[in-house]
Scaffold this active site. Structure first.
Site, PDB file in Angstrom:
ATOM      1  N   LYS A  44      83.396  26.703  -1.842  1.00 16.43           N
ATOM      2  CA  LYS A  44      85.018  27.086  -0.874  1.00 16.43           C
ATOM      3  C   LYS A  44      86.018  26.098  -1.579  1.00 16.43           C
ATOM      4  CE  LYS A  44      83.007  30.416   2.226  1.00 16.43           C
ATOM      5  NZ  LYS A  44      82.744  31.583   1.557  1.00 16.43           N
ATOM      6  N   CYS A  45      85.770  25.441  -2.622  1.00 13.36           N
ATOM      7  CA  CYS A  45      86.809  24.423  -3.659  1.00 13.36           C
ATOM      8  C   CYS A  45      87.565  24.833  -3.710  1.00 13.36           C
ATOM      9  CB  CYS A  45      85.870  23.245  -3.298  1.00 13.36           C
ATOM     10  SG  CYS A  45      86.657  22.178  -4.080  1.00 13.36           S
ATOM     11  N   GLY A  46      89.497  24.785  -4.142  1.00 11.08           N
ATOM     12  CA  GLY A  46      90.057  24.859  -4.990  1.00 11.08           C
ATOM     13  C   GLY A  46      88.629  24.653  -6.856  1.00 11.08           C
TER      14      GLY A  46
END
Length: 181
Positions: A44-46
């Site tokens: 769920k990281c950019g």
């Protein structure tokens, strides 16, 4: 570099045993003679989409030449790897078609740092110290040595030349065969 008491005494990545995503031990000596890219990953990281897409592309391109990616999910950076490991594996394998191993979740910083990551950070190929974010990459040579540490801003595709160079390095097994005794 950390104090010598906190850094594992192993001499290469191949000396470590880690847990796979089902909790079973994996002796990293099975990767002797291969070039590795060890990455702390998050779903769920950019940087998730670009990194996982490029990691899958690199793996497909070089796996038949002795290249492996070892992905270690980590939830230490803004809880960007929440939920059970089964969800992580499903996400990575379905969405990004990952064929490389996804290991058990680890801590890469702090008092409960995975011993492999203590070693990697202490032998970071020029960069040492805490891992700043998800998708820090460690390029490992065929003998298990850290060649280079790459931060999150270095995309996997940007290190392709480094991977190719490492794959071209000869690997002589250190063990003496019986016919040479």
């Amino acid at each position: 570099m950390g104090s010598s008491a906190s850094v594992p005494e192993q001499s290469s990545v191949h000396d470590f045993i880690v847990k796979d995503n089902t909790g079973k031990d994996v002796n990293l000596s099975i990767y002797k003679g291969k070039v590795l890219l060890i990455v702390n990953v998050a779903s769920k990281c950019g940087f998730t989409n670009s990194n996982y897409t490029q990691l899958t592309d690199l793996y497909r391109k070089y796996k038949d030449r002795g290249f492996e990616i070892l992905a270690f999910p980590c939830n230490q950076f803004l809880q960007q790897e929440p939920g059970p490991i089964e969800d992580t594996v499903q996400f990575v394998c379905e969405r990004f078609k990952a064929e490389y191993p996804i290991f058990a979740k680890v801590k890469v910083n702090g008092s409960n740092t995975e011993p492999l990551y203590k070693y990697l950070k202490a032998n970071g190929g020029g960069l040492t110290g805490s891992i700043k974010w998800n998708f820090t990459k460690f390029l490992i040579g065929k003998k298990g040595e850290v060649i280079h540490r790459f931060g999150v801003m270095v995309e996997p595709s940007a290190i392709e030349a480094d991977i190719e160079k490492a794959l071209e390095e000869p690997y002589e097994n250190q063990e003496i065969s019986q016919d040479k005794i």
